[in-house]
Motif scaffolding. Structure first.
Motif, PDB file in Angstrom:
ATOM      1  N   SER A   1       0.854  -1.188   0.000  1.00 37.82           N
ATOM      2  CA  SER A   1       0.000   0.000   0.000  1.00 37.82           C
ATOM      3  C   SER A   1       0.891   1.240   0.000  1.00 37.82           C
TER       4      SER A   1
ATOM      5  N   TYR B   1       0.859   5.614  -0.024  1.00 38.85           N
ATOM      6  CA  TYR B   1       0.016   6.725   0.420  1.00 38.85           C
ATOM      7  C   TYR B   1       0.733   8.041   0.202  1.00 38.85           C
TER       8      TYR B   1
ATOM      9  N   LYS C   1      -1.279  -0.775  -4.113  1.00 35.55           N
ATOM     10  CA  LYS C   1      -2.581  -0.297  -3.644  1.00 35.55           C
ATOM     11  C   LYS C   1      -2.439   1.207  -3.434  1.00 35.55           C
TER      12      LYS C   1
ATOM     13  N   HIS D   1      -3.281   5.055  -2.638  1.00 32.84           N
ATOM     14  CA  HIS D   1      -4.096   5.879  -1.747  1.00 32.84           C
ATOM     15  C   HIS D   1      -3.569   7.318  -1.771  1.00 32.84           C
TER      16      HIS D   1
ATOM     17  N   ARG E   1      -4.680  11.559  -0.596  1.00 29.74           N
ATOM     18  CA  ARG E   1      -5.586  12.510   0.035  1.00 29.74           C
ATOM     19  C   ARG E   1      -5.213  13.911  -0.453  1.00 29.74           C
TER      20      ARG E   1
ATOM     21  N   LYS F   1      -6.986  11.878  -9.832  1.00 24.55           N
ATOM     22  CA  LYS F   1      -7.784  10.740 -10.290  1.00 24.55           C
ATOM     23  C   LYS F   1      -7.591  10.514 -11.782  1.00 24.55           C
TER      24      LYS F   1
ATOM     25  N   GLY G   1      -9.069   1.683  -9.799  1.00 21.45           N
ATOM     26  CA  GLY G   1      -9.397   1.386  -8.417  1.00 21.45           C
ATOM     27  C   GLY G   1      -8.574   2.154  -7.413  1.00 21.45           C
ATOM     28  N   SER G   2      -7.974   3.266  -7.829  1.00 24.20           N
ATOM     29  CA  SER G   2      -7.193   4.070  -6.889  1.00 24.20           C
ATOM     30  C   SER G   2      -8.119   4.720  -5.860  1.00 24.20           C
ATOM     31  N   ASP G   3      -7.590   4.918  -4.673  1.00 26.70           N
ATOM     32  CA  ASP G   3      -8.343   5.507  -3.568  1.00 26.70           C
ATOM     33  C   ASP G   3      -7.877   6.946  -3.375  1.00 26.70           C
TER      34      ASP G   3
ATOM     35  N   ARG H   1      -9.084  10.622  -2.307  1.00 27.90           N
ATOM     36  CA  ARG H   1     -10.193  11.274  -1.612  1.00 27.90           C
ATOM     37  C   ARG H   1      -9.879  12.733  -1.326  1.00 27.90           C
TER      38      ARG H   1
ATOM     39  N   GLU I   1      -4.830   8.400   9.722  1.00 24.01           N
ATOM     40  CA  GLU I   1      -4.963   6.970   9.415  1.00 24.01           C
ATOM     41  C   GLU I   1      -3.761   6.257  10.032  1.00 24.01           C
TER      42      GLU I   1
ATOM     43  N   TYR J   1      -0.095   2.203   6.219  1.00 25.52           N
ATOM     44  CA  TYR J   1       0.529   2.117   4.903  1.00 25.52           C
ATOM     45  C   TYR J   1       1.964   1.590   4.951  1.00 25.52           C
TER      46      TYR J   1
END
Length: 319
Positions: free
Chosen positions: A168, A170, A197, A199, A201, A212, A222-224, A226, A235, A239
């Protein structure tokens, strides 16, 4: 980066800029949104076959209203394709209305020129999009709402953390998503069958949309990503890898509003300078064996006051 796309993109942006009196953020949003609509119509045409054919037929039309109607219709369908997460049609519609008041023909010429670049760059769509991001960042300078980290620096930091497929990753201040994209390319080169994975912000709506789109253009699905204030929405131990270029010396009361789950293990930073808030949040967000590369100002290493105490506390606890 493919140098062949740099001059055309810069020229198209310069023409739009000289032909209108829009704020640079406005036509940046328009430019990015139109690029992505054309990207889907040209390089993902199997998803929207009817729109692809319709817009292709209208590229040479001299009727502004007919062209923009078709473009807006296609943007609506692309939005639906991506679960209305990008706001393309709303952005394009707003700027079309503004364009009618200013120079409608200039906006149409920009769209047609951009369509030509997208059509000719099948192998380099990711590079084309990065050129757009870089061009606007250089034009906006310090007024840019999100930092653009030079690609060479991004790649060096990615090399340091050596991301591997299945991990993951981040970026708590992801901006245009450059770190996430570069890390995924690095991991894919090492193991083509295992992806990261992703992620990210980002507190700024426009920047989050760009991140995005950047992921999609680089075949990251499928990226996260936000819209979130990472200083406020912690969080913990989440990660494997973190890459970040936080805004230097940011004045914010964001972390002052926290009432629980404090991440200030090494001291509370002043609200007029968030450098150490970002660093401590990043440390807290890493898994126990995680690793991070963070770009900071020289002041983080040498600034006096609270910075001395936090540097000393971190050194003592990790010696």
């Amino acid at each position: 980066m493919n140098n062949n796309v740099q001059l055309p993109i810069a020229a198209i942006i310069a023409e739009l800029r000289s032909s209108t009196n829009l704020d640079s953020q406005e036509y940046k949003d328009f430019f990015v949104s139109v690029f992505f609509v054309f990207f889907v119509l040209v390089h993902r045409r199997e998803l929207l076959k009817q729109d692809s054919l319709f817009v292709l037929e209208l590229v040479q039309t001299l009727d502004d209203e007919v062209f923009f109607s078709a473009l807006l219709n296609a943007a609506t369908h692309v939005d639906e394709l991506y679960d209305d997460a990008l706001g393309l049609s709303e952005t394009i519609e707003h700027l079309i209305k503004r364009g009618r008041e200013i120079n409608s023909a200039a906006f149409r010429r920009t769209c047609i020129s951009l369509y030509g670049v997208v059509s000719d760059s099948e192998l380099y769509s990711g590079d084309t999009f990065e050129t757009i991001i870089q061009s606007f960042s250089e034009m906006q300078g310090r007024r840019a709402s999100e930092a653009y980290t030079p690609r060479d620096l991004v790649e060096m930091m990615v090399e340091i953390v050596e991301p591997r497929g299945g991990e993951s990753i981040y970026d708590p201040v992801c901006g245009s998503g450059g770190f996430l994209v570069s890390a995924n390319i690095k991991a894919s080169n090492f193991d083509t069958d295992s992806k990261l994975k992703i992620h990210g912000r980002e507190i700024n709506l426009s920047a989050a949309r760009i991140a995005k789109i950047n992921c999609i253009v680089h075949d990251i699905f499928g990226s996260d990503i936000r819209i979130s204030d990472s200083l406020q929405d912690l969080e913990v131990s989440a990660y494997d890898v973190i890459l970040a270029n936080p805004p230097f010396s940011l004045a914010t009361e964001s972390y002052g509003r926290r009432v629980s789950d404090s991440y200030f293990d090494f001291g509370i930073p002043p609200q007029n300078n968030a450098d150490f808030a970002f660093l401590q949040m990043i440390i807290k967000s890493l898994k126990p064996e995680g690793r991070a590369a963070v770009l900071v100002s020289n002041g983080v290493l040498f600034r006096g006051g609270g910075g001395d105490n936090q540097r000393e506390n971190y050194t003592v606890r990790n010696s």
